[in-house]
Design a protein around this motif. Structure first.
Motif, short mmCIF file in Angstrom:
data_model
loop_
_atom_site.label_atom_id
_atom_site.label_comp_id
_atom_site.label_asym_id
_atom_site.label_seq_id
_atom_site.Cartn_x
_atom_site.Cartn_y
_atom_site.Cartn_z
N SER A 1 -15.57 11.72 6.26
CA SER A 1 -15.27 10.65 7.21
C SER A 1 -14.03 9.86 6.79
N GLN A 2 -13.81 9.73 5.47
CA GLN A 2 -12.61 9.03 5.00
C GLN A 2 -11.36 9.80 5.44
N LEU B 1 -4.20 -2.23 5.39
CA LEU B 1 -2.83 -1.69 5.29
C LEU B 1 -2.79 -0.16 5.36
N LEU B 2 -3.95 0.51 5.36
CA LEU B 2 -3.98 1.98 5.35
C LEU B 2 -3.14 2.59 6.46
N HIS C 1 -12.15 5.33 -8.39
CA HIS C 1 -13.42 5.12 -7.69
C HIS C 1 -14.33 6.33 -7.84
N TYR C 2 -13.76 7.52 -7.73
CA TYR C 2 -14.56 8.74 -7.85
C TYR C 2 -14.37 9.34 -9.24
N MET D 1 0.84 -1.20 0.00
CA MET D 1 0.00 0.00 0.00
C MET D 1 0.88 1.25 0.00
N ALA E 1 -26.67 0.95 -0.87
CA ALA E 1 -25.36 1.40 -1.34
C ALA E 1 -24.65 2.19 -0.25
N LEU F 1 -12.60 2.82 3.66
CA LEU F 1 -12.55 3.60 2.42
C LEU F 1 -13.16 2.76 1.30
N PRO F 2 -14.22 3.24 0.67
CA PRO F 2 -14.90 2.40 -0.31
C PRO F 2 -14.07 2.12 -1.54
N GLN F 3 -13.06 2.93 -1.79
CA GLN F 3 -12.28 2.74 -3.00
C GLN F 3 -11.14 1.74 -2.79
N LEU F 4 -10.95 1.25 -1.55
CA LEU F 4 -9.89 0.28 -1.29
C LEU F 4 -10.49 -1.08 -0.99
N THR F 5 -9.74 -2.11 -1.35
CA THR F 5 -10.18 -3.46 -1.03
C THR F 5 -9.99 -3.71 0.46
N HIS G 1 -16.05 3.02 8.87
CA HIS G 1 -15.23 4.02 8.20
C HIS G 1 -14.19 3.41 7.27
N ILE H 1 -10.80 9.27 9.07
CA ILE H 1 -10.16 8.01 9.49
C ILE H 1 -8.69 8.04 9.12
N ARG I 1 -6.38 4.71 -6.85
CA ARG I 1 -7.62 4.00 -6.57
C ARG I 1 -8.77 4.96 -6.33
N SER I 2 -8.45 5.99 -5.58
CA SER I 2 -9.49 6.97 -5.29
C SER I 2 -9.94 7.66 -6.56
N GLU J 1 -6.38 -3.73 1.43
CA GLU J 1 -5.81 -2.38 1.33
C GLU J 1 -6.28 -1.51 2.49
N TRP K 1 -18.51 -2.22 -0.23
CA TRP K 1 -19.92 -2.34 -0.56
C TRP K 1 -20.30 -3.77 -0.95
#
Lengths: 1128, 223
Positions: A537-538, B103-104, A13-14, A1, A1127, B93-97, B91, A541, A9-10, B100, B136
């Motif tokens: 919130s992301q 490992l954040l 995703h977005y 990572m 979702a 992150l939806p874009q990470l598996t 919490h 964290i 990835r972000s 991942e 998700w």
């Protein structure tokens, strides 16, 4: 990572947000690149045109008087000179005899085939010799000429005499020579047909004829006054300078040098005209030719009558001289024995002397003086003074007086046989001698000079021939004198400098499109902000797990930067079609902005790259600011989610926690809305003060309006704050309240959106209010930009006889039936120099702007609206103000200029100076006065006295301002065209000129209006996109509302209410505050507001915005909303 | 050895005193449960202990260092290196598996980013089969397990768990508590992990070595 992986990835995703961000940045990049490319295209076109007009010419030898063929020959021998083309240039007018159409402002180019070799596109042009001529495209179009057609040229004849001199030939028939030519071919505008030495936008009207033939027709002794030179690349130009220095002869400088042994050893310098100019005299007086001694000027004048009062005897046409060897008191006269005998005069007798003084109306009124005979000299002594008398064709070269062909009236009946005998025996030996003061008086105001020769005494130890050589060497070495002759000009370099233009078109295009750029970046910024908020919130964290705020911000900002990078690259490529659209507009609807000059699209890598980098920088900055703002918030607040973040922002709590108690009890003090109402009052006061003229318009329009605008936004902010603070009955819950709460929760963004729309609408209305109407001009008002004059007239060349009096008109041959039209007409003549238009109608930088010489009569008359540094009731009198003493580079001259031209074109201002080079030196023109929006847009004004100093060769006016009664305006214009058509008379109304100048400004404003409207429309569209995105993010909320029974239509209405309120409020606020600030201007009719266009733009942009919000609302509420819960 | 020491910590929001002189000492390897009614300040105490919030008065010291003396960057480093958080909301992150997301925290601590350890943790929490799935694609329980694994990746000295089972069913909740206690017990004696958990569930609390109750801002030992 790794951080990079997180970012990528972000980003993926977005990607929807990233795409919207990239789209916004792409718009900005497209517009920035396109604007820069369009601006560069204008500059490149001007540069290409300027260079195309010179062909392959690199430098030129230019003189104000023709010079000998030996100069061109010497240039052709210089190493590196590939082509040398001598030219004879003359102003003229042209007419098509079949249609009677006349064109003024024509340039006749006497040339040979070497001239055509300078242009690539001339290979197929036929030879021109004799009466065969090449006609430029523009002139052929004006006169509807085809090859084989006849054209009539009226060309200024060669003259050396100052117009005010009694020896000047002033009649039109003598000053202008008609030539009948045949159009052999049409010369292309990007070839020899477009030739011009000065870089100017207007298409030249050229006629190219054989040089030797032209010289013969107009009586020019020498056959060239310009030599164009093309050199090999890399050639050393110093060779040309050396060749010029060594080839120029005295005759090329308009001087002759002769040695005389009588009455003393002396070297005499004379000019090519009867008198030496003031600058020549001054320069000669400064010479130090070695051992030659004192410098003495001499003068001659023709007395029309000399009579002895005691005896009553008189003689006519007596040559009188002022010479250093015969001392005469100022009130005295010395006669030679011949005339003394004829008059039976004795020493002490009173002598009446009469002479002719040429008047501007073409007449020759007599002047008289009474002198006392101071002495009588032998004829031999008079013959010794013949050195002071110059040659004059038509007088000194005739065998008899009755063969004279003088330019002044001559009554041959007054010539006696004794006069003819004297002439036969003694020729030009003066019959009378006067003082220098008397000679000056007889020569009038001195504008034509007074000294006919300068004598250098030769010392006893020096040989005459050596002394003559020394004088000649000293003359040839004098830079002051040489400047009056052939000089080297780097015309190609000058053209490139002028082609840089006065206006930064890149900046201009960018400025006009700035709304679109701002909208694009704003859209990107709003999408970034929206996305970042939703991911609060992301970020929380990430902070909670120990990432520093900086690293968290970098990871979020990097996504935005990558999206901006993609957008900037794509957008920059699209900048070329956008530039194409701008160029198409400049060549059609906005042609007035570029003086109808055809612009070519010239893509440049620098513009495209700059656009990409600029947009990328803006997009990345927006991303960084958004990310940093979010990441700097406390982690706990962020962990609470975006709503908690927004609520905490609303509450202004500085703590890291968001405790329920704090929501109710710890609200910080709010700024009272009273401050915004106070600002409203201040803004209104400023606007009212402007309306009653108490404060300047510009100050009120911007400051008053801006204060009102800011107050309006402040009130909006206060309202939104109150929405969340307000404790309303729960039973009164409505969709409108929920919509208002949503907007209030994002108070900053809501005010930003409304502010963006309001600011744009404000600027559009202000711009529209600044469009001025030509119909509101009252040119008859003396304080207007026309100064009370309703007509402006110009001739191709100077008019030696003025048409401002009945006598002048009669002497010019006016039809007597036209005289009645001139009743009550005021005509003011101006001297005008060669040079280029300094108004916005010329895209090229005016390196040598035209100068107008203002007469004392005009200074007394006054008029126009003039702003000056010094307070005065007679502003024009400042033109005769102080000037720094000196010559050459040190001379400062007071000048006036059109305020807009001085500021925007000449890049100068009140009290500042510009430098103007002339043949007589370098002059600093200091703007002591600025004329408000006037017919002088293309010119700089100086006093006539200073004009003579700068341009001694311009001796008569060719620019006229005319005030006629309304009933006779057309009749006067027609009469002038008819009677002075041969002189190239052009007449137009001052209103027409003002409207032409105004059209440039109005075109820019209209373009700004259109592009600005486009920008606002884009911004409104972006608002819809933001709303759509926002709605998607709130899917779970919408789902809950659906679950409790609200319909899809209800949800769409709620979303629409959130955005439309901001849109409509912003548009109304901006439009109303701008209209209020400009109310006085609009009400007075000074502003030519195109209400239809303005309304269409504003309504259109609001409509686009509303439509996009409606679409967003329905799009967001389509599909299975309840799936959003899962979702989430 | 005392890892975290909370002394006379008070927290006031406006006029409301949420914490009133709370004192707590957490030793290495301790398991501490804090119970209390909603709004009693349990989460506030945990946030203060983890450096996410600051006390109005009193001190929190980690390894003898007062957290209030740390600069913001040092506080972040403190969390990265010594404190693991498990929240009621996962919490993720939806874009990470899943792996991942686990490992954040290694980005912050610049710790070992080996996937083996992450996978091992996912196995321990029972969701190794979801290693390449996105949040998700998982159930609520699975997401919370991943969140627990994330908290454990850096071998922190202390784990602060704010109602980690609040959104889970009884069985899954028990499994999470088992996991936390097991991991705490599995550490070597010189690197033992302390666990402080806020919970409403008395059954879960009973499994922790020490129990406290927070009532009206006062922290009292025992149930």
């Amino acid at each position: 990572m790794t951080l990079a992986r997180l970012v990528l990835r972000s980003l993926w995703h977005y990607r929807a947000t990233a795409l919207a961000t990239a789209a916004g940045v792409a718009v900005a990049a497209c517009v920035i690149s396109g604007s820069l490319v369009a601006g560069n295209s204008v500059a490149a076109t001007v540069r290409r045109t300027a260079l195309a007009r010179l062909g392959s010419t690199d430098v030129a030898i230019i003189s104000s008087r023709p010079f000998g063929a030996h100069v061109a020959e010497a240039m052709s021998q210089v190493q590196g000179a590939v082509i040398t083309a001598p030219l004879l240039l003359r102003p003229a007018s042209a007419a098509n005899p079949d249609t009677d159409v006349t064109a003024a402002g024509v340039q006749v180019i006497g040339a040979d085939q070497r001239f055509l070799r300078l242009f690539a596109r001339s290979a197929r042009l036929p030879r021109f010799e004799g009466r065969a001529a090449l006609v430029s495209e523009a002139l052929a179009q004006d006169l509807a000429l085809q090859p084989g057609d006849t054209l009539i040229l009226h060309v200024a004849s060669q003259t050396t005499e100052p117009t005010a001199s009694v020896f000047a030939r002033r009649k039109l028939s003598e000053a202008i020579r008609p030539l009948r030519l045949e159009c052999a071919a049409v010369a292309p505008a990007d070839g020899p047909g477009g030739f011009a030495l000065y870089a100017e936008t207007a298409q030249p009207r050229n006629v190219i004829v054989d040089r030797a033939w032209l010289a013969e027709q107009i009586g020019a002794d020498s056959s060239a006054d310009v030599v164009l030179i093309h050199v090999r690349p890399g050639a050393d130009l110093s060779g040309i300078e050396r060749a010029l220095r060594s080839s120029v002869r005295l005759g090329d400088l308009g001087l002759t040098v002769a040695a005389h042994e009588t009455p003393i050893l002396q070297v005499v310098v004379r000019g090519s005209s009867v008198t030496l100019s003031d600058s020549q005299l001054e320069a000669l007086a400064r010479l130090d030719p070695g051992a030659a001694g004192r410098v003495d000027p001499a003068s001659i004048m023709l007395a029309s009558r000399i009579a002895c009062q005691r005896t009553g005897a008189a003689e006519h046409y007596v040559l009188s001289a002022s010479v250093p060897d015969i001392a005469v008191p100022d009130d005295g006269i010395v006669l030679n024995r011949w005339i003394a005998d004829d008059l039976q005069a004795r020493i002490g007798d009173a002598i009446t002397i009469e002479w002719l003084e040429p008047a501007p109306d073409g007449s020759y009124p007599s002047r008289t003086a009474v002198l006392r005979v101071h002495g009588i000299v032998p004829i031999a002594a008079a013959r010794d003074q013949m050195w002071a008398v110059p040659e004059f064709k038509g007088i000194t070269d005739t065998a008899r007086i009755s063969d004279w062909d003088p330019p002044f009236p001559l009554d041959l009946s007054r010539i006696t046989s004794r006069d003819e005998t004297y002439w036969e025996r003694y020729r030009t030996a003066p019959k009378a001698f006067i003082s220098q003061a008397m000679a000056r008086r007889m020569w009038g105001d001195g504008s034509s000079g007074w000294a006919s020769a300068v004598r250098f005494r030769v010392g006893p130890t020096r040989s005459l021939s050596d002394a003559r050589d020394d004088v000649e060497k000293a003359i040839m070495a004098s830079e002051h004198i040489r400047r009056d002759g052939p000089t080297l000009r780097h015309v190609r370099a000058e053209a490139l400098r002028a082609a840089e233009g006065s206006s930064d078109f890149r900046g201009l295009m960018l400025g006009m499109s700035i709304f679109i750029v701002a909208s694009g970046i704003a859209l990107a910024s709003m999408m970034l902000r929206l996305s970042t908020e939703r991911r609060a919130s992301q970020i929380g964290i990430m902070l909670a797990t120990g990432l520093s705020p900086k690293v968290a911000a970098v990871s979020v900002a990097a996504e935005g930067a990558l999206a901006a990078l993609a957008g900037s690259v794509v957008g920059s490529a699209l900048g070329i079609p956008f530039a194409g659209a701008l160029v198409t507009a400049l060549n059609s609807w906005w042609a007035g902005a570029v003086a109808r000059h055809r612009i070519e699209l010239v893509p440049d890598a620098v513009g495209l790259a700059s656009g990409a980098m600029g947009a990328f920088a803006l997009g990345s900055l927006a991303a960084w600011l958004t990310a940093r703002r979010m990441a700097s918030a406390p982690a706990l607040r962020l962990l609470g989610g975006w709503r908690a973040t927004a609520m905490a922002g609303h509450l202004g709590s500085g703590d890291g926690a968001l405790h329920p108690s704090a929501a109710l009890e710890s609200r910080p003090a709010r700024r009272s809305p009273l401050i915004w109402w106070a600002m409203t009052a201040v803004g209104a006061a400023l606007v009212v003060w402007r309306g009653v003229g108490r404060i300047p318009e510009a100050a009120a329009a911007l400051s008053g309006g801006a204060v009102l605008l800011a107050a309006g936004l402040g009130l909006l902010s206060a309202y939104l704050t109150s929405v969340l603070d307000r404790r309303q009955p729960a039973s009164a819950l409505s969709l409108r309240r929920i919509a208002a709460r949503n907007a209030a929760l994002r108070r900053g963004q809501s005010v930003l959106i409304a502010g963006m729309i309001a600011g744009s609408a404000f600027l559009l209305v202000v711009v529209a209010a600044n469009v001025r109407s030509g119909s509101s001009f009252n040119v008859r008002d003396r304080s207007s930009g026309a100064g009370g004059f309703n007509l402006i007239a110009r001739t191709s060349g100077p008019l030696a006889i003025g048409f401002d009096t009945p006598t002048g008109r009669a002497n010019l041959g006016f039809d007597p039936q036209d005289e009645a039209a001139f009743d009550g007409v005021e005509i003011v003549p101006f001297l005008i120099s060669p040079g280029v238009d300094a108004s916005c109608l010329n895209l090229a930088k005016p390196v040598a702007p035209r100068i107008l010489g203002v007469s004392d009569a005009f200074v007394r008359r006054g008029g126009f609206s003039v702003r000056t540094l010094a307070r005065t009731d007679r502003p024009w009198s400042l033109l005769a103000g102080d000037r720094r003493a000196g010559s050459g580079a040190a001379t400062t001259i007071p000048a006036f200029g059109d305020a807009e031209s001085v500021r925007w074109i000449l890049q100068s201002g009140l009290g500042k100076t510009i430098v103007r080079e002339t043949a007589t030196g370098s002059y600093r023109l200091r703007f002591d006065g600025l004329v408000a929006f006037s017919i002088f847009a293309g010119d700089i004004l100086v006093s006539e006295r200073d004009f003579h100093r700068m341009f001694p060769d311009v001796r008569a006016p060719s620019y006229f301002l005319i005030r006629t009664p309304e009933r006779s305006e057309r009749a006067v214009a027609d009469a002038l065209r008819r009677n002075l058509g041969d002189a190239g008379m052009e007449v137009r109304s001052t209103r027409e000129l003002l409207i032409e100048v105004l059209a440039v400004q109005n075109t820019y404003l209209s373009a700004f209006l259109l592009l600005g409207g486009l920008g606002i429309a884009l911004g409104s569209l972006g608002l819809g996109v933001v709303q759509l995105r926002s709605a998607y993010e709130r899917g779970s909320e919408l789902a809950i509302m659906t679950a409790v029974g609200l319909t899809r239509r209800d949800l769409a209405a709620m979303i629409l209410m959130e955005s439309s309120g901001l849109l409509l409020y912003g548009a109304a606020l901006g439009a109303v505050t701008a209209a209020a600030a400009n109310a006085a201007r609009i009400a007075s009719g000074e502003a030519a507001v195109n209400w239809a266009a303005l309304g269409a733009v504003l309504i259109g942009t609001v409509g686009v915005g509303l439509a996009s919000c409606v679409m967003a609302a329905y799009r967001a509420t389509s599909g299975r909303i309840v799936d959003a819960i899962r979702a989430e | 050895m005392s890892v975290l020491e909370v002394r006379e910590v008070c927290k006031v929001f406006g006029e409301r005193r949420v914490l009133d002189g709370a004192c707590l000492t957490v030793e290495s390897g301790d398991t501490v449960a804090i119970m209390g009614p909603s709004g009693s300040g349990k989460s506030t105490l945990l946030n203060i202990m983890g450096g996410l919030d600051t006390p109005t008065s009193g001190t929190v010291a980690f390894g003898g260092t007062n957290l209030a003396d740390l600069a913001p960057a040092e506080t972040a480093a403190y969390r990265a290196s010594h404190v693991g958080f498990v929240f009621q909301e996962h919490h993720l992150l939806p874009q990470l598996t899943a792996i991942e997301n686990v490992l954040l925290p290694t980005l912050a601590a610049r710790a070992d980013r080996s996937e083996e350890r992450a996978l091992s943790l996912l196995e321990q929490v029972g969701v190794a089969h979801r290693r390449d799935g996105f949040p998700w694609q998982m159930s609520g329980g699975e997401r919370q397990r991943v969140a627990v694994a994330r908290a454990l990746i850096n071998r922190h000295a202390v784990h602060l768990c704010d109602e980690p089972t609040g959104n889970l069913d009884r069985e899954t909740g028990s499994q999470i508590v088992d996991l936390l206690l097991r991991v705490a017990a599995d550490q070597a004696s010189d690197a033992r992990m302390a666990v402080v958990m806020v919970t409403h569930n008395a059954e879960h609390a009973a499994r922790f070595a020490r129990n406290y109750r927070l009532d009206a801002g006062v922290l009292v030992a025992g149930t």
